[in-house]
Motif scaffolding. Structure first.
Motif, PDB file in Angstrom:
ATOM      1  N   SER A  21      -1.962  -3.222  14.570  1.00 19.45           N
ATOM      2  CA  SER A  21      -2.172  -1.873  14.051  1.00 19.45           C
ATOM      3  C   SER A  21      -0.849  -1.123  14.100  1.00 19.45           C
ATOM      4  O   SER A  21      -0.304  -0.899  15.184  1.00 19.45           O
ATOM      5  CB  SER A  21      -3.219  -1.132  14.889  1.00 19.45           C
ATOM      6  OG  SER A  21      -4.455  -1.800  14.815  1.00 19.45           O
ATOM      7  N   LEU A  22      -0.340  -0.775  12.924  1.00 16.55           N
ATOM      8  CA  LEU A  22       0.899  -0.014  12.815  1.00 16.55           C
ATOM      9  C   LEU A  22       0.553   1.457  12.625  1.00 16.55           C
ATOM     10  O   LEU A  22      -0.213   1.810  11.714  1.00 16.55           O
ATOM     11  CB  LEU A  22       1.729  -0.507  11.626  1.00 16.55           C
ATOM     12  CG  LEU A  22       2.156  -1.968  11.661  1.00 16.55           C
ATOM     13  CD1 LEU A  22       2.830  -2.344  10.347  1.00 16.55           C
ATOM     14  CD2 LEU A  22       3.078  -2.230  12.831  1.00 16.55           C
ATOM     15  N   GLU A  23       1.084   2.316  13.471  1.00 13.39           N
ATOM     16  CA  GLU A  23       0.823   3.752  13.406  1.00 13.39           C
ATOM     17  C   GLU A  23       1.848   4.400  12.474  1.00 13.39           C
ATOM     18  O   GLU A  23       3.046   4.414  12.771  1.00 13.39           O
ATOM     19  CB  GLU A  23       0.901   4.360  14.802  1.00 13.39           C
ATOM     20  CG  GLU A  23       0.514   5.791  14.872  1.00 13.39           C
ATOM     21  CD  GLU A  23      -0.942   6.051  14.524  1.00 13.39           C
ATOM     22  OE1 GLU A  23      -1.216   7.100  13.939  1.00 13.39           O
ATOM     23  OE2 GLU A  23      -1.801   5.183  14.824  1.00 13.39           O
ATOM     24  N   LYS A  24       1.382   4.923  11.349  1.00 11.44           N
ATOM     25  CA  LYS A  24       2.268   5.553  10.368  1.00 11.44           C
ATOM     26  C   LYS A  24       2.844   6.860  10.911  1.00 11.44           C
ATOM     27  O   LYS A  24       2.151   7.614  11.590  1.00 11.44           O
ATOM     28  CB  LYS A  24       1.500   5.901   9.094  1.00 11.44           C
ATOM     29  CG  LYS A  24       0.855   4.741   8.399  1.00 11.44           C
ATOM     30  CD  LYS A  24       0.061   5.294   7.235  1.00 11.44           C
ATOM     31  CE  LYS A  24      -0.865   4.283   6.631  1.00 11.44           C
ATOM     32  NZ  LYS A  24      -1.684   4.881   5.567  1.00 11.44           N
ATOM     33  N   LYS A  25       4.102   7.130  10.576  1.00 15.18           N
ATOM     34  CA  LYS A  25       4.694   8.435  10.908  1.00 15.18           C
ATOM     35  C   LYS A  25       4.167   9.508   9.971  1.00 15.18           C
ATOM     36  O   LYS A  25       3.912  10.624  10.388  1.00 15.18           O
ATOM     37  CB  LYS A  25       6.221   8.377  10.786  1.00 15.18           C
ATOM     38  CG  LYS A  25       6.863   8.153  12.111  1.00 15.18           C
ATOM     39  CD  LYS A  25       8.273   8.632  12.111  1.00 15.18           C
ATOM     40  CE  LYS A  25       8.697   8.430  13.548  1.00 15.18           C
ATOM     41  NZ  LYS A  25       9.949   8.848  13.909  1.00 15.18           N
ATOM     42  N   ARG A  26       4.037   9.153   8.698  1.00 11.46           N
ATOM     43  CA  ARG A  26       3.499  10.077   7.698  1.00 11.46           C
ATOM     44  C   ARG A  26       2.179   9.529   7.202  1.00 11.46           C
ATOM     45  O   ARG A  26       2.098   8.358   6.828  1.00 11.46           O
ATOM     46  CB  ARG A  26       4.452  10.225   6.519  1.00 11.46           C
ATOM     47  CG  ARG A  26       5.636  11.089   6.848  1.00 11.46           C
ATOM     48  CD  ARG A  26       6.583  11.120   5.703  1.00 11.46           C
ATOM     49  NE  ARG A  26       7.658  10.275   6.213  1.00 11.46           N
ATOM     50  CZ  ARG A  26       8.641   9.736   5.546  1.00 11.46           C
ATOM     51  NH1 ARG A  26       8.744   9.900   4.315  1.00 11.46           N
ATOM     52  NH2 ARG A  26       9.552   9.024   6.104  1.00 11.46           N
ATOM     53  N   LYS A  27       1.183  10.366   7.177  1.00  7.14           N
ATOM     54  CA  LYS A  27      -0.145   9.951   6.713  1.00  7.14           C
ATOM     55  C   LYS A  27      -0.141   9.883   5.194  1.00  7.14           C
ATOM     56  O   LYS A  27      -0.332  10.882   4.506  1.00  7.14           O
ATOM     57  CB  LYS A  27      -1.229  10.911   7.207  1.00  7.14           C
ATOM     58  CG  LYS A  27      -1.241  11.076   8.713  1.00  7.14           C
ATOM     59  CD  LYS A  27      -1.467   9.766   9.417  1.00  7.14           C
ATOM     60  CE  LYS A  27      -1.432   9.941  10.920  1.00  7.14           C
ATOM     61  NZ  LYS A  27      -1.229   8.718  11.632  1.00  7.14           N
ATOM     62  N   MET A  28       0.164   8.718   4.682  1.00 13.51           N
ATOM     63  CA  MET A  28       0.189   8.495   3.239  1.00 13.51           C
ATOM     64  C   MET A  28      -0.244   7.065   2.956  1.00 13.51           C
ATOM     65  O   MET A  28      -0.238   6.222   3.850  1.00 13.51           O
ATOM     66  CB  MET A  28       1.591   8.745   2.666  1.00 13.51           C
ATOM     67  CG  MET A  28       2.650   7.798   3.199  1.00 13.51           C
ATOM     68  SD  MET A  28       4.280   8.049   2.491  1.00 13.51           S
ATOM     69  CE  MET A  28       4.054   7.423   0.852  1.00 13.51           C
ATOM     70  N   ARG A  29      -0.619   6.813   1.729  1.00 13.01           N
ATOM     71  CA  ARG A  29      -1.048   5.475   1.326  1.00 13.01           C
ATOM     72  C   ARG A  29       0.175   4.578   1.157  1.00 13.01           C
ATOM     73  O   ARG A  29       1.153   4.956   0.518  1.00 13.01           O
ATOM     74  CB  ARG A  29      -1.806   5.560   0.009  1.00 13.01           C
ATOM     75  CG  ARG A  29      -2.347   4.233  -0.435  1.00 13.01           C
ATOM     76  CD  ARG A  29      -3.258   4.426  -1.630  1.00 13.01           C
ATOM     77  NE  ARG A  29      -3.748   3.147  -2.055  1.00 13.01           N
ATOM     78  CZ  ARG A  29      -3.361   2.520  -3.152  1.00 13.01           C
ATOM     79  NH1 ARG A  29      -2.496   3.091  -3.955  1.00 13.01           N
ATOM     80  NH2 ARG A  29      -3.839   1.349  -3.453  1.00 13.01           N
ATOM     81  N   TRP A  30       0.123   3.395   1.754  1.00 11.18           N
ATOM     82  CA  TRP A  30       1.187   2.404   1.586  1.00 11.18           C
ATOM     83  C   TRP A  30       0.811   1.490   0.436  1.00 11.18           C
ATOM     84  O   TRP A  30      -0.282   0.946   0.406  1.00 11.18           O
ATOM     85  CB  TRP A  30       1.354   1.574   2.839  1.00 11.18           C
ATOM     86  CG  TRP A  30       2.048   2.265   3.970  1.00 11.18           C
ATOM     87  CD1 TRP A  30       2.125   3.603   4.206  1.00 11.18           C
ATOM     88  CD2 TRP A  30       2.743   1.632   5.038  1.00 11.18           C
ATOM     89  NE1 TRP A  30       2.830   3.836   5.355  1.00 11.18           N
ATOM     90  CE2 TRP A  30       3.222   2.640   5.884  1.00 11.18           C
ATOM     91  CE3 TRP A  30       3.014   0.313   5.360  1.00 11.18           C
ATOM     92  CZ2 TRP A  30       3.946   2.371   7.017  1.00 11.18           C
ATOM     93  CZ3 TRP A  30       3.741   0.039   6.505  1.00 11.18           C
ATOM     94  CH2 TRP A  30       4.212   1.070   7.324  1.00 11.18           C
ATOM     95  N   VAL A  31       1.714   1.273  -0.507  1.00 13.79           N
ATOM     96  CA  VAL A  31       1.457   0.348  -1.611  1.00 13.79           C
ATOM     97  C   VAL A  31       1.995  -1.045  -1.302  1.00 13.79           C
ATOM     98  O   VAL A  31       1.639  -2.004  -1.972  1.00 13.79           O
ATOM     99  CB  VAL A  31       2.024   0.880  -2.953  1.00 13.79           C
ATOM    100  CG1 VAL A  31       1.292   2.136  -3.378  1.00 13.79           C
ATOM    101  CG2 VAL A  31       3.508   1.146  -2.859  1.00 13.79           C
ATOM    102  N   LEU A  32       2.860  -1.140  -0.292  1.00 13.98           N
ATOM    103  CA  LEU A  32       3.434  -2.408   0.158  1.00 13.98           C
ATOM    104  C   LEU A  32       3.502  -2.385   1.684  1.00 13.98           C
ATOM    105  O   LEU A  32       3.505  -1.317   2.288  1.00 13.98           O
ATOM    106  CB  LEU A  32       4.868  -2.586  -0.360  1.00 13.98           C
ATOM    107  CG  LEU A  32       5.106  -2.573  -1.851  1.00 13.98           C
ATOM    108  CD1 LEU A  32       6.583  -2.434  -2.138  1.00 13.98           C
ATOM    109  CD2 LEU A  32       4.561  -3.844  -2.466  1.00 13.98           C
ATOM    110  N   LEU A  33       3.631  -3.547   2.302  1.00  8.65           N
ATOM    111  CA  LEU A  33       3.857  -3.602   3.734  1.00  8.65           C
ATOM    112  C   LEU A  33       5.360  -3.578   4.025  1.00  8.65           C
ATOM    113  O   LEU A  33       5.831  -2.833   4.865  1.00  8.65           O
ATOM    114  CB  LEU A  33       3.220  -4.857   4.344  1.00  8.65           C
ATOM    115  CG  LEU A  33       3.378  -5.018   5.838  1.00  8.65           C
ATOM    116  CD1 LEU A  33       2.783  -3.840   6.597  1.00  8.65           C
ATOM    117  CD2 LEU A  33       2.746  -6.320   6.295  1.00  8.65           C
TER     118      LEU A  33
END
Length: 86
Positions: free
Chosen positions: A70-82
């Motif tokens: 589980s990677l915790e995003k810094k910015r809450k946005m949709r990732w289109v790639l890893l």
């Protein structure tokens, strides 16, 4: 972001090495076949909070095991790639 990797039977936490930085990740698994031992290595799509990331291994179907990262995003946005290639 959740990453799942299917592992061979008998894989233990000591077989796994995870290096995380704000924009970079490397996951190495010693029990995977040669040439496939790093299922994740590269610059991440967006920054993460590395200290807040977690991983664990669970029994999967049959004799396989599953590593969940589980990677915790810094910015809450949709990732289109890893990972990115730039």
């Amino acid at each position: 972001v959740t990453v799942r990797v299917t592992l061979p039977a008998g894989t233990k936490s000591r077989d796994v090495r995870l290096d995380l930085k704000e924009q970079w990740a490397r996951l190495s698994v010693g029990t995977l076949p040669e040439g496939k031992r790093e299922p994740l290595c590269g610059k991440l799509f967006q920054p993460i909070n590395a200290a807040d990331c977690e991983w664990h291994i669970e029994d999967g179907p049959g004799s396989l095991r599953t590593l969940t990262l589980s990677l915790e995003k810094k910015r809450k946005m949709r990732w289109v790639l890893l990972t990115r290639n730039d």
